[in-house]
Enzyme design. Structure first.
Site, PDB file in Angstrom:
ATOM      1  N   ALA A   1       6.693  -0.496   6.617  1.00  0.00           N
ATOM      2  CA  ALA A   1       6.367  -0.404   5.498  1.00  0.00           C
ATOM      3  C   ALA A   1       5.113  -0.106   5.570  1.00  0.00           C
ATOM      4  O   ALA A   1       4.046   0.622   6.949  1.00  0.00           O
ATOM      5  CB  ALA A   1       5.057  -1.992   4.673  1.00  0.00           C
ATOM      6  N   HIS A   2       3.961   0.961   4.266  1.00  0.00           N
ATOM      7  CA  HIS A   2       3.364   1.952   4.894  1.00  0.00           C
ATOM      8  C   HIS A   2       2.529   1.327   5.443  1.00  0.00           C
ATOM      9  O   HIS A   2       1.381   1.782   6.558  1.00  0.00           O
ATOM     10  CB  HIS A   2       2.842   2.208   3.371  1.00  0.00           C
ATOM     11  CG  HIS A   2       1.427   3.683   3.402  1.00  0.00           C
ATOM     12  ND1 HIS A   2       0.006   2.928   3.207  1.00  0.00           N
ATOM     13  CD2 HIS A   2       1.115   4.431   3.915  1.00  0.00           C
ATOM     14  CE1 HIS A   2      -0.749   3.570   3.680  1.00  0.00           C
ATOM     15  NE2 HIS A   2      -0.140   4.824   3.768  1.00  0.00           N
ATOM     16  N   GLY A   3       1.110   0.224   4.697  1.00  0.00           N
ATOM     17  CA  GLY A   3       0.577  -0.606   5.354  1.00  0.00           C
ATOM     18  C   GLY A   3       0.407  -1.468   6.924  1.00  0.00           C
ATOM     19  O   GLY A   3      -0.353  -1.049   7.863  1.00  0.00           O
TER      20      GLY A   3
ATOM     21  N   THR B   1       0.678  -1.364   0.254  1.00  0.00           N
ATOM     22  CA  THR B   1       0.402  -0.022   0.143  1.00  0.00           C
ATOM     23  C   THR B   1       0.969   1.269   0.231  1.00  0.00           C
ATOM     24  O   THR B   1       1.725   1.211   0.227  1.00  0.00           O
ATOM     25  CB  THR B   1      -0.915   0.438   1.050  1.00  0.00           C
ATOM     26  OG1 THR B   1      -0.278  -0.056   2.285  1.00  0.00           O
ATOM     27  CG2 THR B   1      -1.581  -1.161   1.159  1.00  0.00           C
TER      28      THR B   1
END
Length: 163
Positions: A120-122, A97
């Site tokens: 990670a973004h998510g 994401t």
């Protein structure tokens, strides 16, 4: 090495052009999430994927990235264009994401990413929203869309329930 060989006239320009076209086509298929390409290459050969990601007794093992446990419906979404298919309480299963995905985090109850790890973004947004999250290589291929799954963000597992 191939670029140097082409510049030094040790390689065929026609062969180089054909290789470039083939690689571009593979990359476009990869971007469209239509290709099942290897995650890592070494000396032109696919390396084995991270251990522990295959289903054993319906349980996928991965990396825990946000704590908690939730059971719900898996929703496979290949790109941000598909977030309209996600309904309240679904567990989002996707490759990765970015900030464009943020609105869907108000709808989902959990997250399974294929790549990215703890930073990670998510993973980070899941921690902010208090959503369980796990990273599992090839999750979009291993988890059927619409399946009932349990995401354990404490142990790093995703259980696929037999309906």
């Amino acid at each position: 090495d191939e670029a140097f060989a082409l510049v030094d006239r040790r390689a065929s320009p026609l062969l180089s052009k054909a290789k470039t076209a083939g690689r571009r086509k593979d990359f476009e298929r990869y971007l469209a999430r239509e290709a099942d390409l290897p995650m890592y290459l070494s000396q032109g050969r696919a390396l084995p994927e991270a251990e522990g990601t295959e289903a054993r007794d319906g349980v996928l093992r991965g990396v825990a990235t946000s704590g908690g446990t939730i059971t719900g419906t898996a929703r496979i979404v290949k790109s941000v264009d598909g977030i309209g298919t996600v309904t309240q309480g679904d567990i989002l299963v996707t490759n990765a994401t970015d900030p464009g995905w943020t609105p869907v985090f108000m709808v989902i109850s959990g997250l399974v990413l294929e790549t990215g790890g703890m930073l990670a973004h998510g993973s980070m947004i899941s921690r902010e929203y208090g959503l369980p999250a796990v990273q599992v290589a090839n999750a979009m291929r291993l988890i059927p869309d619409g399946a009932t799954i349990t995401v354990d963000g404490n142990r790093g597992t995703v259980q696929i329930h037999q309906d």
